[in-house]
Write an enzyme that holds these catalytic residues in place. Structure first.
Site, PDB file in Angstrom:
ATOM      1  CG  ASP A  72      -0.909   6.992  -2.772  1.00  0.00           C
ATOM      2  OD1 ASP A  72      -1.374   6.580  -3.851  1.00  0.00           O
ATOM      3  OD2 ASP A  72       0.153   6.558  -2.284  1.00  0.00           O
ATOM      4  NE  ARG A 152       6.444  13.010   7.211  1.00  0.00           N
ATOM      5  CZ  ARG A 152       6.467  13.424   5.956  1.00  0.00           C
ATOM      6  NH1 ARG A 152       6.302  14.715   5.681  1.00  0.00           N
ATOM      7  NH2 ARG A 152       6.648  12.571   4.967  1.00  0.00           N
ATOM      8  CG  ASP A 181       6.749   9.803   7.334  1.00  0.00           C
ATOM      9  OD1 ASP A 181       7.632  10.246   8.089  1.00  0.00           O
ATOM     10  OD2 ASP A 181       6.761   9.969   6.102  1.00  0.00           O
ATOM     11  CB  SER A 236       7.979   5.934  -2.213  1.00  0.00           C
ATOM     12  OG  SER A 236       7.376   6.651  -1.157  1.00  0.00           O
TER      13      SER A 236
END
Length: 461
Positions: A72, A152, A181, A236
């Site tokens: 990705d 994050r 996210d 995922s």
């Protein structure tokens, strides 16, 4: 939200956190030690210049991409080159995800990137983000240990540092337009560099299916693993030293029971050892510092607890959570070391903290957890809470003994030089007059006064 508006107000009035000379514990912006930097002599192959070369976010000369090296983000890298006709700087973070990160360097070089950063952030991640969060006993919606959420802010911070270092005018991430996210990354970017341009490809491009992405990759010469070509979508996953998450695939049916081969960091409870594993964890100022008498660095402690916790089936969680964007989402999480730490800390707090401290922390924990989940790590309200949490943690010092057995964390003992537990007060034997039991009668009557008054005025229930 009210938190975001409050944060933007502070930025507008010139009190940005980026101008502060120091931060409360848990908000450190120290640059990580030993970053790996490559300046490749390979130039990027010339991009197709089109009418859309400026992209939807406006003209961009150089962008720092959070790059995993996977399919990705490799597609995103090529798309940025094609769509924006800009130089792409890649940043790959080693957060203890359990896979090699160096191959990302070779992939970025092969795609023409001149500036490549591959940084080992494991120690900073655990020391400055995971441990401060754990001091706050953070649990989102009472169950989730925030393994994805807490990574994050560090990624965002490092991207902005690199952007400043290389003179980039934009940053980019691979988060989709449906998830949390994108919010977490971008709130971090804007908190640290309010005028930075953000490119979120999933909100701009028309590659809206796996087949279209594979076709794009094939055309661009990006290798596509066979597992990515089939109709059956894989899970995922997001991994770091604190946890691994599993989403999508059959988990999108909340009634479906996960198959055993989905789990990667923990053994089944049925296959866990028949004998418990005993540990003694030593804490100082609320943070673990040693296991079984052996001093360790923060990331080493979490690594060790992941190993022994996972081997005993500790840390599995299957939940449906409320995303910040408004939808429900099912996720399966494995957080073996974090689960052990959470229970151990609570056990030590029970003898080190006053009732008022404990209850206030519990009241604060839900809001504190929500701020982290929603991406407000760099907000003033999170930092205010952190200051109170850290002050409260100063007295949390001592040892916790526990056993890990078939998915359970069983506390068997706790001791501390700061213990508020008084054996003479608590004993069922003669306390030699230390506590006068007759005093309890007056205490009860005073507390019952309002209830008795209510009964006289309004009648009984």
């Amino acid at each position: 939200t009210k938190h975001f508006l409050r944060w933007r107000l502070i930025l507008i009035t010139g009190m940005s956190l980026t101008t502060r000379s120091s931060l409360p514990s848990g908000g450190s912006r120290r640059r990580p030690s030993g970053p790996s930097y490559t300046n490749s002599s390979k130039g990027r192959s010339s991009s197709i210049v089109s009418a859309r070369a400026a992209g939807k976010s406006g003209p961009v000369k150089k962008v720092v991409l959070a790059y995993s090296g996977g399919l990705d983000t490799s597609i995103i890298l090529k798309w940025l080159q094609d769509e924006y006709n800009c130089e792409v700087v890649t940043f790959t973070a080693d957060l203890g995800q359990g896979e090699e990160v160096e191959p990302a360097r070779a992939k970025a070089e092969a795609m023409g990137c001149k500036e490549i950063f591959v940084d080992d952030l494991r120690e900073e991640f655990v020391r400055d983000y995971v441990f401060p969060m754990f001091r706050g006993n953070a649990l989102y919606e009472g169950t989730y240990l925030l393994g994805t959420s807490i990574a994050r802010p560090l990624i965002s911070k490092r991207q902005i540092e690199i952007a400043n270092m290389v003179g980039a005018d934009a940053v980019s991430h691979g988060a989709t337009g449906k998830g949390n996210d994108q919010i977490r990354f971008e709130l971090g970017y804007y908190a640290l560099k309010p005028d930075i341009k953000v490119i979120a490809p999933w909100r701009e491009w028309d590659l809206n299916s796996r087949s279209s992405m594979v076709a794009y990759a094939d055309k661009a010469g990006i290798p596509v693993p066979e597992a990515k070509r089939g109709d059956a979508s894989a899970y995922s996953r997001d991994a770091n030293l604190l946890h691994i998450s599993h989403e999508g695939n059959q988990l999108e049916d909340p009634w479906w029971e996960p198959e055993e081969d989905m789990w990667t960091r923990t053994v089944s409870w049925y296959d866990a050892p028949d004998e418990p594993t005993e540990l003694v964890i030593t804490f100082d100022k609320g943070d673990p510092v040693a296991i079984n008498g052996e001093d360790m660095k923060p990331h080493e402690i979490l690594t060790k607890l992941n190993e022994v916790g996972g081997a005993n089936g500790v840390g599995r969680l299957d939940i449906v959570e409320s995303r910040y964007v408004g939808m429900k989402s099912r996720g399966a999480y494995e957080t073996p070391g974090g689960t052990v730490l959470f229970h151990a800390r609570r056990a030590l707090e029970s003898i080190c903290l006053d009732r008022g401290e404990m209850h206030m922390k519990d009241d604060m924990s839900a809001q504190y957890s929500e701020l982290i989940y929603n991406g407000f790590w760099f907000s003033p309200d999170r930092e205010m809470m952190q200051a109170a949490i850290d002050k409260c943690s100063e007295s949390v010092k001592g040892d916790v003994r526990l056993k890990l057995y078939k998915g359970n964390v069983i506390i068997t003992g706790r001791r501390s030089p700061n213990s508020l537990f008084d054996e003479k007060l608590s004993t069922f034997e003669d306390d030699e007059g230390l506590y006068d039991q007759s005093d309890a009668g007056g205490f009860i009557k005073l507390n019952a006064l309002r209830l008795r008054t209510l009964n006289r005025v309004r009648g009984g229930h």
